[in-house]
Enzyme design. Structure first.
Site, mmCIF file in Angstrom:
data_model
loop_
_atom_site.group_PDB
_atom_site.id
_atom_site.type_symbol
_atom_site.label_atom_id
_atom_site.label_comp_id
_atom_site.label_asym_id
_atom_site.label_seq_id
_atom_site.Cartn_x
_atom_site.Cartn_y
_atom_site.Cartn_z
ATOM 1 N N ASN A 48 6.170 -74.333 -56.043
ATOM 2 C CA ASN A 48 7.346 -74.812 -56.752
ATOM 3 C C ASN A 48 8.393 -73.704 -56.606
ATOM 4 O OD1 ASN A 48 7.037 -72.864 -58.846
ATOM 5 N ND2 ASN A 48 5.925 -74.314 -60.152
ATOM 6 N N GLU A 51 7.390 -70.231 -58.084
ATOM 7 C CA GLU A 51 6.324 -69.593 -57.303
ATOM 8 C C GLU A 51 6.849 -69.055 -55.972
ATOM 9 O OE1 GLU A 51 3.126 -72.720 -59.209
ATOM 10 O OE2 GLU A 51 3.973 -73.084 -57.210
ATOM 11 N N ASP A 119 0.324 -81.781 -59.975
ATOM 12 C CA ASP A 119 -0.963 -82.282 -59.505
ATOM 13 C C ASP A 119 -0.797 -83.647 -58.846
ATOM 14 O OD1 ASP A 119 -2.327 -80.024 -60.456
ATOM 15 O OD2 ASP A 119 -2.610 -80.929 -62.428
#
Length: 169
Positions: A48, A51, A119
């Site tokens: 993301n 990150e 997820d």
């Protein structure tokens, strides 16, 4: 895999998987710096925005604009067989493969709960890639899936069906 498991175990798993010609997808969440060996055995690396900034050692309090993001990604030494994805929340995502960077816009939805959306994205991406779709097509499918998931409460309960994703506009 993701980074909730010990990095050494993920590394062993990816090395063994590549020896068996499996597709390896690494979601770098929660963020821990992946080893060079792990990166070398990763087909698709997914971050993301936060990150990705941490991976590059950048300031994390401000969003990356698309031009800056493109510059950062193309400056990385990414193996020709590897792909990189940076999800940008409501702004969409960028995917990079074969020296080509594609931007895929986010979908305008009323977000209720973002729990599980990452997820959902990874699951839908993996499904689509294993169905033989291109990285770009798979990212579009995953982007739609995640957009639907944020319109519902919960993690597992928010996952859309394939039909819902296919019919989502």
């Amino acid at each position: 895999s993701q980074m909730e498991v010990k990095a050494e175990e993920v590394e062993k798993f990816f090395v063994n998987s590549k020896d068996k010609n499996c597709l390896t997808i690494l979601n770098v969440a929660p963020f821990r710096m992946p080893s060079k060996k792990l990166l070398a055995h990763t087909d698709v690396l997914v971050f993301n925005e936060l990150e990705f900034s941490l991976f590059l050692g950048l300031e994390t309090s401000k969003s990356l604009d698309l031009d800056s993001l493109k510059e950062k990604i193309t400056s990385l030494d990414i193996d020709d067989k590897s792909s990189l994805i940076v999800t940008l929340g409501e702004r969409g995502l960028v995917c990079y493969k074969d020296n080509t960077l594609d931007y895929i816009e986010g979908h305008s939805v009323e977000a209720i709960d973002t729990v599980g959306s990452g997820d959902c994205f990874i699951g839908a991406l993996t499904f689509s890639l294993l169905e033989g779709k291109s990285l770009k097509e798979s990212c579009k499918f995953a982007n739609k899936s995640a957009a639907i998931s944020v319109t519902r409460k919960g993690a597992a309960a928010s996952m859309p069906t394939i039909e819902e994703v296919v019919n989502f506009s």
